[in-house]
Motif scaffolding. Structure first.
Motif, PDB file in Angstrom:
ATOM      1  N   ASP A  70       0.833  -1.206   0.000  1.00 53.56           N
ATOM      2  CA  ASP A  70       0.000   0.000   0.000  1.00 53.56           C
ATOM      3  C   ASP A  70       0.872   1.263   0.000  1.00 53.56           C
ATOM      4  O   ASP A  70       0.623   2.216  -0.739  1.00 53.56           O
ATOM      5  N   LYS A 113      -8.141  -9.690  -2.773  1.00 53.48           N
ATOM      6  CA  LYS A 113      -7.805  -9.814  -4.198  1.00 53.48           C
ATOM      7  C   LYS A 113      -6.367 -10.246  -4.463  1.00 53.48           C
ATOM      8  O   LYS A 113      -6.059 -10.750  -5.545  1.00 53.48           O
ATOM      9  N   HIS A 114      -5.489 -10.011  -3.497  1.00 49.84           N
ATOM     10  CA  HIS A 114      -4.084 -10.384  -3.694  1.00 49.84           C
ATOM     11  C   HIS A 114      -3.642 -11.520  -2.768  1.00 49.84           C
ATOM     12  O   HIS A 114      -3.077 -12.514  -3.223  1.00 49.84           O
ATOM     13  N   ARG A 161       9.470  -3.200  -9.732  1.00 43.93           N
ATOM     14  CA  ARG A 161       8.797  -4.303  -9.049  1.00 43.93           C
ATOM     15  C   ARG A 161       9.801  -5.156  -8.278  1.00 43.93           C
ATOM     16  O   ARG A 161       9.553  -5.554  -7.140  1.00 43.93           O
ATOM     17  N   ASN A 188       2.885   2.813  -8.201  1.00 46.71           N
ATOM     18  CA  ASN A 188       1.767   2.254  -8.974  1.00 46.71           C
ATOM     19  C   ASN A 188       1.967   0.771  -9.305  1.00 46.71           C
ATOM     20  O   ASN A 188       1.990   0.366 -10.462  1.00 46.71           O
ATOM     21  N   ASN A 196       2.777   1.561  -3.289  1.00 46.26           N
ATOM     22  CA  ASN A 196       1.849   1.716  -4.406  1.00 46.26           C
ATOM     23  C   ASN A 196       1.551   3.177  -4.703  1.00 46.26           C
ATOM     24  O   ASN A 196       1.318   3.559  -5.847  1.00 46.26           O
ATOM     25  N   LYS A 197       1.549   3.991  -3.659  1.00 45.41           N
ATOM     26  CA  LYS A 197       1.248   5.417  -3.815  1.00 45.41           C
ATOM     27  C   LYS A 197       2.283   6.102  -4.719  1.00 45.41           C
ATOM     28  O   LYS A 197       1.964   7.019  -5.468  1.00 45.41           O
ATOM     29  N   THR A 234       0.011  -1.810  -8.222  1.00 49.24           N
ATOM     30  CA  THR A 234      -1.240  -2.544  -8.389  1.00 49.24           C
ATOM     31  C   THR A 234      -2.395  -1.554  -8.509  1.00 49.24           C
ATOM     32  O   THR A 234      -2.342  -0.461  -7.934  1.00 49.24           O
ATOM     33  N   SER A 235      -3.419  -1.947  -9.239  1.00 46.79           N
ATOM     34  CA  SER A 235      -4.584  -1.067  -9.397  1.00 46.79           C
ATOM     35  C   SER A 235      -5.504  -1.123  -8.173  1.00 46.79           C
ATOM     36  O   SER A 235      -6.399  -0.305  -8.025  1.00 46.79           O
ATOM     37  N   VAL A 236      -5.266  -2.091  -7.296  1.00 47.68           N
ATOM     38  CA  VAL A 236      -6.064  -2.199  -6.064  1.00 47.68           C
ATOM     39  C   VAL A 236      -5.494  -1.212  -5.048  1.00 47.68           C
ATOM     40  O   VAL A 236      -4.328  -1.297  -4.677  1.00 47.68           O
ATOM     41  N   ARG A 237      -6.323  -0.268  -4.603  1.00 44.84           N
ATOM     42  CA  ARG A 237      -5.835   0.812  -3.735  1.00 44.84           C
ATOM     43  C   ARG A 237      -6.118   0.594  -2.253  1.00 44.84           C
ATOM     44  O   ARG A 237      -5.407   1.119  -1.400  1.00 44.84           O
TER      45      ARG A 237
END
Length: 205
Positions: free
Chosen positions: A32, A52-53, A101, A39, A35-36, A41-44
């Motif tokens: 999380d 989902k993961h 990644r 980017n 990700n900010k 994952t599209s799951v925020r």
């Protein structure tokens, strides 16, 4: 978040130690945070990431046979890192062609104290270092692409583990290489809307 993870694991009938659960929650929090900026994952929403993961990866764990696995196109370490946490006795290579990644995965392994994962930055068709008991792919291209690009990776008894959403029979008929379907499993992921399947393939020659 631990309470939610506990509930999900109970529904999926998956048993983990307190340390493993904490590692999974820490992984979500790290994902999380990164990700900010990156980017990955599209799951925020972290709670959504749990379903989902994390759970989407863990439901595959009971079907893994062998000790050495490669997760091709792993992205931010999915399903490889959750599976490595759940199976400390197995070793996982996490392969991705994108540096950001792999850097995230390296950081996650360090922070979470995970010892049974090796991250590798490479294109899958160029990775010829070793062969494996299992080749994992999640949200990879078509089955035909997966088999074509990864055909060199399973050892003589190795299998392909393809994690798919909706499954279409036609995908199997499009595979060029000599392959047999060992198992087709409908996965149940707690609180996930939509279908999930695991397709296990073996070389037939």
């Amino acid at each position: 978040m631990l309470a939610k993870l506990d509930r999900l694991l109970l529904q999926a009938d998956i048993s983990l130690t307190d340390q493993q659960k904490q590692q999974l929650v820490d992984f979500v929090q790290l994902l999380d945070k990164w990700n900010k900026a990156y980017n990955l994952t599209s799951v925020r929403d972290p709670n959504e990431m749990l379903v989902k993961h994390i759970m989407d990866s863990l439901v595959v764990s009971p079907y893994l046979q062998g000790n050495s696995f490669i997760d091709v196109g792993t992205g931010p370490g999915l399903p490889g890192i959750p599976l490595a946490i759940a199976n400390p006795d197995k070793h996982f290579i996490l392969l991705d062609s994108l540096g950001k990644r792999i850097r995230f995965i390296q950081q996650a392994l360090l922070k979470l104290g995970i010892k049974n994962v090796t991250p590798v930055q490479s294109r899958v068709e160029e990775y010829t270092e070793q062969q494996f008991d299992g080749v994992l792919s999640r949200a990879f291209a078509s089955l035909n692409d997966m088999v074509n690009w990864c055909y060199h990776l399973p050892n003589e008894n190795g299998q392909f583990y393809a994690l798919k959403g909706i499954y279409h029979n036609e995908e199997l008929s499009e595979i060029d290489k000599p392959i047999i379907v060992s198992e087709l499993i409908k996965l149940e992921v707690p609180e996930l809307i939509g279908e999930r399947h695991l397709i296990i393939l073996s070389k037939s020659e």
